[in-house]
Design a protein around this motif. Structure first.
Motif, short mmCIF file in Angstrom:
data_model
loop_
_atom_site.label_atom_id
_atom_site.label_comp_id
_atom_site.label_asym_id
_atom_site.label_seq_id
_atom_site.Cartn_x
_atom_site.Cartn_y
_atom_site.Cartn_z
N VAL A 184 0.84 -1.19 0.00
CA VAL A 184 0.00 0.00 0.00
C VAL A 184 0.88 1.25 0.00
CG1 VAL A 184 -1.80 1.20 1.28
CG2 VAL A 184 -1.70 -1.28 1.35
N HIS A 185 0.55 2.21 -0.86
CA HIS A 185 1.27 3.47 -0.91
C HIS A 185 0.94 4.29 0.34
CE1 HIS A 185 2.45 7.52 -2.26
NE2 HIS A 185 3.36 6.84 -2.94
N GLU A 186 1.92 5.05 0.81
CA GLU A 186 1.75 5.81 2.06
C GLU A 186 0.58 6.80 2.02
OE1 GLU A 186 5.25 9.04 0.88
OE2 GLU A 186 5.56 7.69 2.57
N THR A 187 0.19 7.25 0.84
CA THR A 187 -0.91 8.23 0.75
C THR A 187 -2.28 7.61 1.03
OG1 THR A 187 -1.11 7.89 -1.64
CG2 THR A 187 0.32 9.71 -0.88
N SER A 227 4.06 0.45 2.31
CA SER A 227 4.02 -0.46 3.46
C SER A 227 3.46 -1.79 2.99
CB SER A 227 3.12 0.09 4.57
OG SER A 227 3.66 1.27 5.12
N GLY A 228 3.90 -2.83 3.66
CA GLY A 228 3.39 -4.17 3.38
C GLY A 228 2.62 -4.69 4.57
N TYR A 229 1.52 -5.38 4.31
CA TYR A 229 0.68 -5.93 5.37
C TYR A 229 0.28 -7.35 5.04
CZ TYR A 229 0.15 -1.10 6.87
OH TYR A 229 0.40 0.18 7.30
N ALA A 230 0.23 -8.19 6.07
CA ALA A 230 -0.33 -9.54 5.94
C ALA A 230 -1.68 -9.53 6.65
CB ALA A 230 0.59 -10.56 6.58
N VAL A 231 -2.70 -9.94 5.95
CA VAL A 231 -4.06 -9.99 6.48
C VAL A 231 -4.47 -11.46 6.45
CG1 VAL A 231 -6.44 -9.24 6.15
CG2 VAL A 231 -4.55 -7.67 5.64
N GLN A 232 -4.66 -12.04 7.66
CA GLN A 232 -4.87 -13.48 7.74
C GLN A 232 -6.17 -13.83 8.45
OE1 GLN A 232 -1.43 -15.07 9.75
NE2 GLN A 232 -0.16 -14.91 7.92
N LEU A 233 -6.74 -14.94 8.00
CA LEU A 233 -7.90 -15.55 8.64
C LEU A 233 -7.68 -17.05 8.67
CD1 LEU A 233 -10.48 -13.48 6.66
CD2 LEU A 233 -10.34 -13.46 9.15
N MET A 234 -8.22 -17.70 9.66
CA MET A 234 -8.15 -19.15 9.75
C MET A 234 -9.49 -19.73 9.31
SD MET A 234 -5.21 -20.03 11.37
CE MET A 234 -5.49 -21.41 12.41
N ALA A 235 -9.41 -20.84 8.60
CA ALA A 235 -10.61 -21.56 8.16
C ALA A 235 -10.44 -23.03 8.51
CB ALA A 235 -10.80 -21.40 6.66
N GLU A 236 -11.56 -23.70 8.71
CA GLU A 236 -11.52 -25.12 9.05
C GLU A 236 -10.87 -25.94 7.94
OE1 GLU A 236 -14.77 -28.56 9.87
OE2 GLU A 236 -15.03 -26.67 10.96
N ASN A 237 -11.08 -25.50 6.68
CA ASN A 237 -10.51 -26.23 5.55
C ASN A 237 -10.30 -25.26 4.38
OD1 ASN A 237 -13.09 -26.04 4.13
ND2 ASN A 237 -13.78 -27.60 5.59
N LYS A 238 -9.60 -25.74 3.37
CA LYS A 238 -9.29 -24.90 2.21
C LYS A 238 -10.54 -24.50 1.45
CE LYS A 238 -6.37 -24.50 -1.83
NZ LYS A 238 -5.63 -25.19 -2.86
N GLU A 239 -11.52 -25.38 1.39
CA GLU A 239 -12.75 -25.08 0.66
C GLU A 239 -13.47 -23.87 1.25
OE1 GLU A 239 -11.92 -28.22 1.78
OE2 GLU A 239 -11.24 -28.87 -0.20
N LEU A 278 -12.33 -2.02 -2.90
CA LEU A 278 -11.11 -1.40 -2.38
C LEU A 278 -10.19 -0.99 -3.53
CD1 LEU A 278 -9.41 -0.63 0.12
CD2 LEU A 278 -8.37 -2.90 -0.07
N SER A 279 -10.04 -1.84 -4.52
CA SER A 279 -9.20 -1.51 -5.67
C SER A 279 -9.73 -0.30 -6.41
CB SER A 279 -9.12 -2.70 -6.63
OG SER A 279 -8.38 -3.75 -6.05
N GLY A 280 -11.06 -0.16 -6.47
CA GLY A 280 -11.66 1.02 -7.09
C GLY A 280 -11.30 2.29 -6.35
N LEU A 281 -11.19 2.20 -5.03
CA LEU A 281 -10.83 3.37 -4.22
C LEU A 281 -9.33 3.68 -4.28
CD1 LEU A 281 -12.87 2.58 -0.97
CD2 LEU A 281 -13.36 4.38 -2.64
N MET A 282 -8.51 2.65 -4.29
CA MET A 282 -7.06 2.83 -4.17
C MET A 282 -6.35 2.85 -5.51
SD MET A 282 -6.09 2.05 -0.67
CE MET A 282 -7.24 2.14 0.69
N GLY A 283 -6.94 2.25 -6.51
CA GLY A 283 -6.32 2.22 -7.83
C GLY A 283 -4.94 1.58 -7.80
N GLU A 284 -3.99 2.24 -8.43
CA GLU A 284 -2.63 1.70 -8.54
C GLU A 284 -1.80 1.94 -7.30
OE1 GLU A 284 -0.80 3.04 -12.15
OE2 GLU A 284 -2.42 2.26 -13.38
N LYS A 285 -2.39 2.46 -6.26
CA LYS A 285 -1.67 2.70 -5.00
C LYS A 285 -1.68 1.48 -4.09
CE LYS A 285 -2.34 7.64 -5.14
NZ LYS A 285 -2.73 8.82 -4.43
N MET A 286 -2.19 0.36 -4.59
CA MET A 286 -2.25 -0.86 -3.81
C MET A 286 -2.18 -2.06 -4.74
SD MET A 286 -5.48 -2.49 -1.83
CE MET A 286 -6.16 -2.92 -3.42
#
Length: 102
Positions: A10-13, A53-65, A82-90
């Protein structure tokens, strides 16, 4: 168990807006859908480049499906907005990780 990890650069702006989105939109949506637990939001210590900046966003699931169902449907809609809001800044990529207990 499966870890659904999406790494964002993500870009700092737009950094503050992105962080609010993860905590106010993404995680609540994921937890309300069912089957996803233990959200983790981590900042990557080594920035990908100056002004980003770099971020890891994680969730746990019971299985891959379950993780894929969330990622490919509900989360895809959220990321598109989100991509529509951030465009090429993410940019982002997702990985699925299987937990191996020693």
């Amino acid at each position: 168990m499966t870890i659904l990890n999406t790494t964002y650069y993500v870009h700092e702006t737009v950094d503050a807006e992105f962080r609010r989105w993860v905590t106010d939109v993404y995680f609540p949506s994921a937890l309300n859908i069912g089957g996803l637990v233990k959200p983790v939001f981590a900042k990557i210590s080594m920035p990908p480049q100056e002004g980003m900046s770099g971020y890891a966003v994680q969730l746990m699931a019971e299985n891959k499906e379950t993780a894929e169902l969330w990622h490919d449907n509900h989360a895809a809609d959220l990321r598109a907005k989100l991509s529509g809001l951030m465009g090429e800044k993410m940019l982002f990529f997702t990985t699925y990780m299987e937990i191996l207990n020693p």
